[in-house]
Design a protein around this motif. Structure first.
Motif, mmCIF file in Angstrom:
data_model
loop_
_atom_site.group_PDB
_atom_site.id
_atom_site.type_symbol
_atom_site.label_atom_id
_atom_site.label_comp_id
_atom_site.label_asym_id
_atom_site.label_seq_id
_atom_site.Cartn_x
_atom_site.Cartn_y
_atom_site.Cartn_z
ATOM 1 N N ALA A 70 42.713 36.539 29.651
ATOM 2 C CA ALA A 70 43.716 35.608 30.317
ATOM 3 C C ALA A 70 44.267 36.135 31.511
ATOM 4 O O ALA A 70 44.716 35.248 32.307
ATOM 5 N N ALA A 71 44.470 37.269 31.695
ATOM 6 C CA ALA A 71 45.311 38.006 32.948
ATOM 7 C C ALA A 71 43.999 38.003 34.200
ATOM 8 O O ALA A 71 44.418 38.297 35.096
ATOM 9 N N ILE A 72 42.940 37.819 33.757
ATOM 10 C CA ILE A 72 41.815 37.779 35.006
ATOM 11 C C ILE A 72 42.121 36.347 35.772
ATOM 12 O O ILE A 72 42.079 35.302 35.096
ATOM 13 N N PRO A 73 42.279 36.399 36.815
ATOM 14 C CA PRO A 73 42.411 35.207 37.733
ATOM 15 C C PRO A 73 41.098 34.261 37.563
ATOM 16 O O PRO A 73 39.955 34.917 37.610
ATOM 17 N N PRO A 74 41.201 32.938 37.317
ATOM 18 C CA PRO A 74 40.215 31.983 36.945
ATOM 19 C C PRO A 74 39.671 31.725 38.362
ATOM 20 O O PRO A 74 38.324 31.194 37.884
ATOM 21 N N ALA A 75 39.795 31.918 39.361
ATOM 22 C CA ALA A 75 39.382 31.587 40.865
ATOM 23 C C ALA A 75 39.811 32.460 41.522
ATOM 24 O O ALA A 75 40.613 33.263 41.739
ATOM 25 N N GLY A 76 38.882 32.468 42.824
ATOM 26 C CA GLY A 76 39.246 33.338 43.911
ATOM 27 C C GLY A 76 38.792 34.599 43.814
ATOM 28 O O GLY A 76 38.171 35.317 42.907
ATOM 29 N N PRO A 77 38.866 35.634 44.745
ATOM 30 C CA PRO A 77 38.193 36.779 44.912
ATOM 31 C C PRO A 77 38.985 37.920 43.815
ATOM 32 O O PRO A 77 39.972 37.967 43.776
ATOM 33 N N VAL A 78 38.337 38.754 43.138
ATOM 34 C CA VAL A 78 38.771 39.618 42.014
ATOM 35 C C VAL A 78 38.145 40.927 41.983
ATOM 36 O O VAL A 78 37.215 40.985 41.989
ATOM 37 N N ILE A 79 39.008 41.956 42.083
ATOM 38 C CA ILE A 79 38.462 43.251 41.840
ATOM 39 C C ILE A 79 38.987 43.786 40.447
ATOM 40 O O ILE A 79 39.983 44.061 40.234
ATOM 41 N N VAL A 80 38.205 43.941 39.557
ATOM 42 C CA VAL A 80 38.262 44.641 38.273
ATOM 43 C C VAL A 80 38.130 45.977 38.472
ATOM 44 O O VAL A 80 37.138 46.506 38.648
ATOM 45 N N THR A 81 39.348 46.600 38.152
ATOM 46 C CA THR A 81 39.167 48.217 38.064
ATOM 47 C C THR A 81 39.328 48.756 36.937
ATOM 48 O O THR A 81 40.185 48.228 36.032
ATOM 49 N N ALA A 82 38.882 49.999 36.369
ATOM 50 C CA ALA A 82 38.984 50.493 35.152
ATOM 51 C C ALA A 82 38.874 51.904 35.275
ATOM 52 O O ALA A 82 37.992 52.518 36.091
ATOM 53 N N ASN A 83 39.300 52.605 34.306
ATOM 54 C CA ASN A 83 38.763 53.945 33.895
ATOM 55 C C ASN A 83 37.498 54.038 33.366
ATOM 56 O O ASN A 83 36.969 53.215 33.337
ATOM 57 N N GLY A 153 33.902 35.833 44.955
ATOM 58 C CA GLY A 153 33.268 36.411 43.719
ATOM 59 C C GLY A 153 34.192 37.453 42.843
ATOM 60 O O GLY A 153 35.261 37.833 43.486
ATOM 61 N N VAL A 154 33.826 38.098 41.533
ATOM 62 C CA VAL A 154 34.575 39.196 40.989
ATOM 63 C C VAL A 154 33.533 40.339 40.974
ATOM 64 O O VAL A 154 32.397 40.424 40.898
ATOM 65 N N LEU A 155 34.300 41.540 41.532
ATOM 66 C CA LEU A 155 33.654 42.583 41.614
ATOM 67 C C LEU A 155 34.160 43.507 40.630
ATOM 68 O O LEU A 155 35.606 44.205 40.808
ATOM 69 N N ILE A 156 33.358 44.535 39.766
ATOM 70 C CA ILE A 156 33.814 45.480 39.094
ATOM 71 C C ILE A 156 33.620 46.901 39.764
ATOM 72 O O ILE A 156 32.665 47.241 40.256
ATOM 73 N N VAL A 157 34.665 47.476 39.807
ATOM 74 C CA VAL A 157 34.828 48.775 40.480
ATOM 75 C C VAL A 157 35.263 50.027 39.305
ATOM 76 O O VAL A 157 36.187 49.670 38.931
ATOM 77 N N PHE A 158 34.600 51.248 39.338
ATOM 78 C CA PHE A 158 35.050 52.445 38.742
ATOM 79 C C PHE A 158 35.461 53.163 39.653
ATOM 80 O O PHE A 158 34.671 53.995 40.279
ATOM 81 N N THR A 192 42.831 39.749 44.650
ATOM 82 C CA THR A 192 43.483 40.263 43.544
ATOM 83 C C THR A 192 42.867 41.514 42.799
ATOM 84 O O THR A 192 41.758 41.253 42.547
ATOM 85 N N ILE A 193 43.762 42.182 42.050
ATOM 86 C CA ILE A 193 43.285 43.415 41.361
ATOM 87 C C ILE A 193 43.457 43.138 40.064
ATOM 88 O O ILE A 193 44.624 42.848 39.636
ATOM 89 N N SER A 194 42.553 43.215 39.027
ATOM 90 C CA SER A 194 42.764 43.157 37.773
ATOM 91 C C SER A 194 42.375 44.449 37.036
ATOM 92 O O SER A 194 41.121 44.574 36.695
ATOM 93 N N PRO A 195 43.275 45.151 36.597
ATOM 94 C CA PRO A 195 43.037 46.388 35.894
ATOM 95 C C PRO A 195 42.704 46.193 34.486
ATOM 96 O O PRO A 195 43.158 45.532 33.610
#
Length: 289
Positions: A70-83, A153-158, A192-195
């Motif tokens: 639910a913390a992932i923004p439902p709209a707009g540009p998002v960068i998901v960062t992860a270990n 869009g949403v972009l997943i980045v390590f 927005t960054i979604s860790p």
């Protein structure tokens, strides 16, 4: 299917070592699980209505348990960062989970994965290893990733750019230094960054190999993926963060990193980390491969 989907000879650094690897290929295929991976790949059905990561996870009988989506923004540009504790499994798991919230998801992935045809529509490919040709290999992928975010869009980045191959005193995987690409993309696109925090670790053999050879630990990643068959991977999302006024890319990236991993256990380039008690003598140096 490509004739040589899991060709590890390309990881060797010289013509001689590549020739040796090709000669030993049948044996290495069995030892590293590459033949098994090829067999599994052949069984994955063509299913246009399902995303490729879901098909792979299903073939490997791997379930993904997600918390905090639910913390992932439902709209707009998002960068998901992860270990990055496992390898390919991390990208598969995140893509599967994020798509439950946002269908417009892509991954910034290692160019070596471009040999998998099904990933062409899911990934933007870059070379994270800072070699002589890295900049030219990465240019198109970074440009496409920038445009993807500009379009919302949403972009997943390590951001570490490589699988965690060292451990801390509690035997937890330790990410290498995070590149500030994630901060630069966020500042340029207003994303927005979604860790995300991925639980888990690889085998003892993988971490021991990390002290011996970058080639060896990379070659073992297929075996590590197979080792996870039948498992449950846990992915937890922290609250999303945005850039603060006057914040540069390095500080924004560091803030995202501290949300995901303990800051004292992530080494900047060239810094030596203390080894866990009982490990072989000597500390391994963290550096971009």
């Amino acid at each position: 299917m490509p004739a040589d989907l899991f060709d590890i000879s390309s990881l060797a650094s010289s013509a001689l070592s590549r020739a040796v690897v090709r000669t030993a290929r049948p044996l290495l295929d069995r030892l590293l699980g590459l033949a098994t991976l090829n067999d599994i790949y052949r069984t994955i059905p063509a299913a246009p209505d399902r995303m490729f990561p879901d098909l792979v996870l299903n073939a490997l009988r791997i379930q993904v348990s997600d918390h905090g989506t639910a913390a992932i923004p439902p709209a707009g540009p998002v960068i998901v960062t992860a270990n990055h504790p496992h390898g390919a499994l991390d990208g598969l798991a995140l893509a599967s989970v994020v798509r439950r919230v946002r269908p417009d998801v892509r991954l910034l992935a290692n160019h070596r994965l471009a040999c998998v045809p099904e990933l062409a529509k899911l990934c933007f490919f870059v070379d994270p290893f800072n070699g002589p040709a890295a900049a030219s290999r990465s240019r198109a992928g970074l440009r496409d990733a920038h445009l993807w975010l500009r379009r919302g869009g949403v972009l997943i980045v390590f951001p570490a750019g490589e699988v965690a191959w060292q451990r801390d005193g509690d035997d937890r995987p330790v990410d290498s230094h995070w590149h500030d690409t994630v901060g630069r993309l966020a500042l340029l696109t207003g994303a927005t960054i979604s860790p995300a925090i991925i639980a888990g670790a690889n085998s003892e053999a993988f971490y021991q190999s990390g002290r011996i050879s970058p080639w060896l630990r990379t070659a073992l990643l297929g075996h590590e993926l197979l080792r996870q068959r039948g498992s449950i991977v846990q992915v937890t999302f922290a609250p999303a963060i945005g850039a603060m006024e006057g914040e540069d890319a390095t500080r924004l990236t560091d803030r995202a990193r501290r949300t995901v991993v303990a800051p004292a256990r992530v080494a900047p380039p060239g810094v030596l980390l203390p080894q866990p008690a009982g490990s072989p003598t000597g500390a391994a140096r963290i550096a971009d491969e």
